[in-house]
Design an enzyme around this catalytic site. Structure first.
Site, PDB file in Angstrom:
ATOM      1  N   ASP A 160      35.438  40.914  42.838  1.00 13.90           N
ATOM      2  CA  ASP A 160      35.819  41.363  43.833  1.00 13.90           C
ATOM      3  C   ASP A 160      34.581  40.945  44.980  1.00 13.90           C
ATOM      4  O   ASP A 160      33.858  41.092  45.544  1.00 13.90           O
ATOM      5  CB  ASP A 160      36.182  42.806  44.176  1.00 13.90           C
ATOM      6  CG  ASP A 160      35.444  43.361  42.703  1.00 13.90           C
ATOM      7  OD1 ASP A 160      33.510  43.097  42.274  1.00 13.90           O
ATOM      8  OD2 ASP A 160      35.732  44.826  42.495  1.00 13.90           O
ATOM      9  N   ASP A 170      30.611  37.101  42.599  1.00 14.34           N
ATOM     10  CA  ASP A 170      31.878  36.852  41.392  1.00 14.34           C
ATOM     11  C   ASP A 170      32.757  35.202  41.868  1.00 14.34           C
ATOM     12  O   ASP A 170      32.701  34.779  40.968  1.00 14.34           O
ATOM     13  CB  ASP A 170      33.044  38.236  41.411  1.00 14.34           C
ATOM     14  CG  ASP A 170      32.835  39.261  40.502  1.00 14.34           C
ATOM     15  OD1 ASP A 170      32.278  39.140  39.925  1.00 14.34           O
ATOM     16  OD2 ASP A 170      32.987  40.112  40.862  1.00 14.34           O
ATOM     17  N   ASP A 225      39.408  42.628  35.399  1.00 10.61           N
ATOM     18  CA  ASP A 225      38.051  43.480  35.268  1.00 10.61           C
ATOM     19  C   ASP A 225      39.053  45.058  35.318  1.00 10.61           C
ATOM     20  O   ASP A 225      40.465  45.281  35.125  1.00 10.61           O
ATOM     21  CB  ASP A 225      37.833  43.954  37.595  1.00 10.61           C
ATOM     22  CG  ASP A 225      36.746  43.373  38.291  1.00 10.61           C
ATOM     23  OD1 ASP A 225      35.887  42.043  37.409  1.00 10.61           O
ATOM     24  OD2 ASP A 225      36.938  42.771  39.074  1.00 10.61           O
TER      25      ASP A 225
HETATM   26  P1  ATP Z   1      34.574  46.590  37.014  1.00 14.94           P
HETATM   27  O1  ATP Z   1      34.043  45.255  37.046  1.00 14.94           O
HETATM   28  O2  ATP Z   1      35.660  46.544  35.805  1.00 14.94           O
HETATM   29  O3  ATP Z   1      35.420  46.754  38.486  1.00 14.94           O
HETATM   30  P2  ATP Z   1      32.755  48.249  37.474  1.00 14.94           P
HETATM   31  O4  ATP Z   1      32.991  49.154  38.824  1.00 14.94           O
HETATM   32  O5  ATP Z   1      32.602  49.532  35.859  1.00 14.94           O
HETATM   33  O6  ATP Z   1      33.659  47.498  36.877  1.00 14.94           O
HETATM   34  P3  ATP Z   1      30.906  47.733  38.669  1.00 14.94           P
HETATM   35  O7  ATP Z   1      30.950  48.218  39.776  1.00 14.94           O
HETATM   36  O8  ATP Z   1      29.416  46.617  38.407  1.00 14.94           O
HETATM   37  O9  ATP Z   1      31.229  47.287  37.306  1.00 14.94           O
HETATM   38  O10 ATP Z   1      29.714  48.774  38.118  1.00 14.94           O
HETATM   39  C1  ATP Z   1      28.976  48.977  36.802  1.00 14.94           C
HETATM   40  C2  ATP Z   1      28.447  50.099  36.865  1.00 14.94           C
HETATM   41  O11 ATP Z   1      26.877  50.535  37.816  1.00 14.94           O
HETATM   42  C3  ATP Z   1      29.479  51.261  37.074  1.00 14.94           C
HETATM   43  O12 ATP Z   1      29.089  51.170  35.227  1.00 14.94           O
HETATM   44  C4  ATP Z   1      28.180  52.637  37.491  1.00 14.94           C
HETATM   45  O13 ATP Z   1      28.027  53.016  35.906  1.00 14.94           O
HETATM   46  C5  ATP Z   1      27.751  52.076  38.357  1.00 14.94           C
HETATM   47  N1  ATP Z   1      27.988  52.179  39.625  1.00 14.94           N
HETATM   48  C6  ATP Z   1      29.407  51.982  39.965  1.00 14.94           C
HETATM   49  N2  ATP Z   1      29.534  52.260  41.275  1.00 14.94           N
HETATM   50  C7  ATP Z   1      28.025  53.034  41.303  1.00 14.94           C
HETATM   51  C8  ATP Z   1      28.024  53.785  42.829  1.00 14.94           C
HETATM   52  N3  ATP Z   1      28.426  53.958  44.162  1.00 14.94           N
HETATM   53  N4  ATP Z   1      26.404  53.673  42.692  1.00 14.94           N
HETATM   54  C9  ATP Z   1      25.352  53.590  41.861  1.00 14.94           C
HETATM   55  N5  ATP Z   1      26.034  53.095  40.256  1.00 14.94           N
HETATM   56  C10 ATP Z   1      27.052  52.825  40.664  1.00 14.94           C
END
Ligand code: ATP
Length: 924
Positions: A645, A649, A331
């Protein structure tokens, strides 16, 4: 309050249950009542399944074919009135059993301690406050909050549910998640049909709920059945099974050989008793009885080392597989980056703002770069953009010892901080615009929405924040600086978005919608026709240690891939900063190859095999696509480690050869599915675990290469004596002495051998290659022959010089032990000399060697040992010959290794020249 067991709670209305349990749904238990209940009910711990008792486990140590042989030998020798021999064999069997028992117990204890470190946490309401506590502290009457990804921490009667789905397979075996609700159930409803109850250890796969605890610890449903579950044999791995199979095969071969020896000797007219003892000696000597225990010990030492480096192994086979890993899919957020978000740019109402300040503190300025004279307060869209980020938010900031920390999601923490810099206070704003309903953030939807009491009495306001593609696709209008709604200029917004993403910023889109005043709840269907408010771009710098860990993986022949839910350009920029190049080839100046989830969906499984190997960054990937990716990589012959996480997944983590869950930010569902849990969520920890995994395998191989020549050498000595028709150069009790003492004081010390310096510059081990390669088998044969010639030769020499049997045998025993002792130094590395490793780099070896020498002196000179083991004192002349044989054996193996090293060096130079020429040829 009576102790309530869940027999009838499903048929009572929730209010009644709360009343019966003496608790308040809005406040929870008060502290005084809590203390009374804690004293009464004790900790919420499921009693460990009663495994075998210590006596039974001790007795099981005797339940091996080798011990049967030894016991039979001891009984027959007793029958023949050879009391000392019989006594020694019995004693050895006993000592062996005690050692086996202790080793097994300590390994099992170490593993059990590790499972303790991954105890569940629970969100609970007490004295009107939400707290996060260890689930062991729960008592009946506690009000617990559940959300997707949680493990249910106690048996609960649910009284508020929002789309709750629970995987109850741990309890019922049924893997399809069950939909829960709060209504009263029929009296005769079975366990599975009691939809208003949630049971300990089951997993929340979707939605949220609130429930009241009615049973803890042993009183829970799982507590009842755990008494029926016997402990699984956690100490088994593919390797231990392979070795157990190898040992069984060897046993049959050796027993066959022992019978042949007995018959040949008898037919040649030798006394049957002597031939029987020879056959016993052969069997006892040639069977590598210490091997299975040594493998378990080495594996458990590896597990402990990994735990010290913050990688908790949940499934023992992972220790082995780690050493063979060829691809790590990681990730981005929090694993490769620090997960410390700070908004640095805002784009709203045609203005670009620069936000100063670091961390989550409110100190900082928002500077208008487009129109320096115009304050943020005068840009309506920008203010709404900040307000949306603040209200559509489930996190909070708190100051601890002068440092601002985020409680909840760092992305949301950054939005609270940016709003504070724009003059908006979270508490005041929440009070001014009370929240009515919320759709929480879930990775698969990529946005969050919250419904608020509007400023005007006519309507309510929906605020939305999330990933650009998703929120923009639901937007139809945008707000300008004066607060007017204008048609959405999607192309312009995308250009703005990309200008932030190429800098590696995580970009959140903020939007809103006006809803009628009578709307009290929102669903995903309501999130459309949105008005775009603005963009907030946040920095999340790469972890410095991840950069070096990625480099270390690459030089170890392991490809690192980023699989993220973030935007393609953001992911590519971070990947470039971290030095990812995917296929392990040379870095592309334009940045690593990126594939988005949408592009991935268009590829067939067959196409994906090649693509997955080449592409370094997979962006906007859904958890389901992670599963496809792991499968594609495995189909391409890779051994893949994959991090995760979230709840979704779990399938990918299970499918991966090494599923890696995040200990800090990961859900219980992900941890449950994983083979390994990182207690610091850090990519560098995966690299450390791979390094340890390689070390474990190295040490195992070293032990095997060290131990087998003793067994083989001893077997050959006995066979040679029978076929030559001479007296036995070593007796069964002496063989037992050698095997036990050298195994314990010499062989085991190899488990403490530090990792070799080049361990992370070698390619990964192919799991299909056997543990013993041709080279190693050759070495084992060589040392076995040296033992045969040395022991047999010095025995005959001593006899020839007129020594008695006891004296000559003592010389032979010392030859075998000393050859093993000097050979131990050769086995510290399979390729390098001990001088290259550092003579004193493993002090345990020296402790073992010192103890072994002392024991041999006792064996040779102490009268009681002479009596027990039929040994006799020997003189200096004998010692010179013994040491000379051992040194010669050491030099022979040293030479063999040296020649191989030179040859390999030359071969690898050849390969490089060949590859370079080929590459040049291709270029031309
Ligand atoms: P990784 O998989 O590397 O951890 P990530 O944290 O960006 O990546 P996700 O948590 O699935 O992956 O988030 C995907 C997208 O959703 C992010 O790029 C962001 O634009 C949006 N996002 C993340 N956190 C929030 C939140 N708390 N509220 C609203 N949108 C969010």
């Amino acid at each position: 309050m009576d102790v309530l067991i869940g027999e009838n709670l499903h048929q009572l209305p929730a209010d009644e249950v709360l009343q019966l349990l003496g608790t308040d749904a809005e406040k929870g238990l008060d502290i005084l009542e809590l203390q009374t209940r804690q004293a009464r009910f004790g900790p919420n711990l499921i009693p460990a399944a009663r495994g075998l008792g210590p006596w039974m486990r001790f007795l099981l140590q005797f339940h091996t074919p080798l011990v049967y042989i030894l016991l039979a030998a001891a009984a027959i020798t007793a029958f023949l009135h050879e009391w000392v021999d019989s006594g020694v064999i019995f004693a050895v069997v006993l000592v062996n059993a005690v050692i086996g028992f202790l080793q097994e117990s300590s390994a099992a204890k170490a593993l059990a301690a590790l499972t303790q470190t991954t105890l569940t946490e629970a969100s609970v309401l007490r004295a009107g406050e939400m707290r996060r506590i260890s689930s062991t502290e729960l008592v009946p009457g506690d009000i617990v909050f559940l959300q997707s990804g949680d493990k249910v921490p106690a048996d609960l009667r649910l009284f508020h549910c929002r789309d709750l789905q629970v995987d109850e397979s741990a309890l019922t075996g049924e893997s399809v998640p069950v939909n829960k609700q709060v209504d009263v159930m029929a009296a005769n409803a079975s366990l599975e049909e009691r939809r208003n109850l949630a049971y300990t250890s089951t997993l929340v796969t979707y939605g949220q709920a609130r429930g009241v605890v009615f049973a803890t610890g042993a009183s829970t449903e799982v507590g009842h059945i755990s008494k029926l579950i016997s402990t699984a044999d956690v100490l088994e791995t593919p390797l231990t099974l392979k070795i157990a199979k190898f040992s069984r095969l060897l046993l049959v071969v050796i027993l066959g050989l022992a019978c042949v020896t007995f018959l040949v000797g008898c037919l040649r007219g030798q006394p049957a008793f002597e031939m029987f003892m020879a056959a016993v000696a052969l069997a006892v000597g040639a069977i590598p009885e210490g091997l299975p225990a040594a493998v378990t010990i080495t594996l458990s030492i590896g597990v402990a080392r990994m735990a010290r480096r913050r990688a908790i192994i949940r499934k023992l086979p992972a220790v082995e597989t780690l050493g063979s890993t060829t691809i790590v899919c990681s990730d981005k957020t929090g694993t490769l980056t620090v997960n410390q978000m700070t908004v640095s740019e805002i784009l709203a109402g045609d203005s670009r703002y620069e936000v100063s300040g670091t961390g989550y503190g409110p100190l900082g300025e928002i500077k208008n770069l487009s129109e320096p004279g115009v304050a943020l307060a005068d840009n309506f869209a920008a203010r709404e953009c900040l307000l949306a980020g603040l209200l559509c938010n489930d996190s909070a900031l708190a100051e601890k010892a002068g440092r601002w920390e985020v409680q909840g999601d760092p992305t949301e923490g950054a939005l609270i901080a940016s709003a504070a810099k724009g003059g908006l206070n979270q508490k005041e704003s929440s009070a001014h615009f009370p929240r009515i309903d919320v759709i929480p953030f879930e990775s698969q939807h990529q946005y969050m929405a919250s419904l608020h009491e509007g400023k005007s009495p006519v309507g309510r306001k929906l605020y939305v924040k999330g990933a650009a593609e998703v929120v923009l696709s639901k937007s139809v209008a945008m707000l300008d600086a004066s607060g007017r709604k204008v048609p959405l200029d999607s192309a312009a917004v995308h250009r703005q978005l990309e200008s932030l993403a190429v800098k590696g910023l995580r970009v959140l889109v903020l939007a809103s919608a006006e809803l009628p005043g009578d709307v009290t709840s929102v669903t995903h269907a309501d999130v459309n026709q949105l008005t775009f408010l603005g963009l907030q771009g946040m920095i999340d710098p790469p972890r410095p240690e991840a950069i070096s860990a990625v480099r270390a993986c690459q030089s170890a022949g392991i490809h690192v891939k980023m699989i993220t839910g973030d935007h393609a350009l953001t992911a590519q920029a971070i990947a470039r900063q971290i030095g990812l190049n995917g296929g392990g080839g040379t870095a592309r100046p334009e940045g690593p190859l990126v594939l988005t989830g949408r592009e991935l969906a268009e590829r067939s499984d067959a196409q994906l095999i090649d693509i997955a190997a080449q592409v370094a960054v997979f962006a906007r990937v859904t958890p389901e696509q992670k599963l496809r990716l792991v499968r594609a990589l495995q189909a391409g012959g890779h051994i893949a480690a994959m991090t995760g996480d979230g709840v979704n997944d779990a399938p990918a983590l299970k499918q991966a050869d090494i599923g890696v869950a995040m200990g800090v930010s990961g859900t219980e569902v992900a941890k449950e599915a994983a083979d390994m849990v990182l207690t610091d969520d850090n990519f560098a920890t995966i690299e450390a675990a791979v390094e340890e995994g390689r070390g474990v395998f190295d040490n195992l191989t070293k032990f095997i290469v060290w131990t087998l020549p003793t067994n083989m050498g001893e077997g050959l000595v006995i066979l040679a004596a029978i076929f030559a028709g001479t007296t036995l150069p070593i007796l069964p009790v002496q063989i037992l002495w050698i095997n036990m003492s050298t195994g314990l004081f010499l062989g085991l010390m190899l488990a403490f051998e530090p990792k070799e310096p080049d361990i992370m510059t070698r390619p990964p081990r192919d799991p299909k290659t056997p543990i013993l390669t041709g080279v190693l088998i050759g070495r084992i044969l060589l040392v076995s022959l040296v033992i045969l010639v040395g022991a047999f030769g010095s025995f005959e020499w001593a006899l020839g010089k007129g020594s008695g049997d006891a004296h000559a045998r003592t010389v032979a025993v010392n030859v075998i032990v000393m050859v093993e002792l000097f050979y131990l130094f050769n086995c510290r590395s399979l390729t390098k000399s001990m001088f290259q490793l550092g003579v004193f780099s493993n002090l345990w070896i020296w402790v073992g060697v010192g103890s072994m020498v002392a024991l041999q002196l006792l064996f040779t000179y102490a009268p009681f040992m002479n009596w027990f083991f039929h040994s006799a004192p020997i003189g200096w002349d004998a010692w010179w010959r013994i040491l000379l044989t051992a040194v010669v054996a050491h030099l022979i193996v040293g030479m063999e290794k040296w020649i191989r090293r030179k040859w390999t060096d030359r071969a690898s130079v050849g390969v490089i020249v060949f590859t370079e020429n080929k590459a040049r040829g291709l270029e031309r």
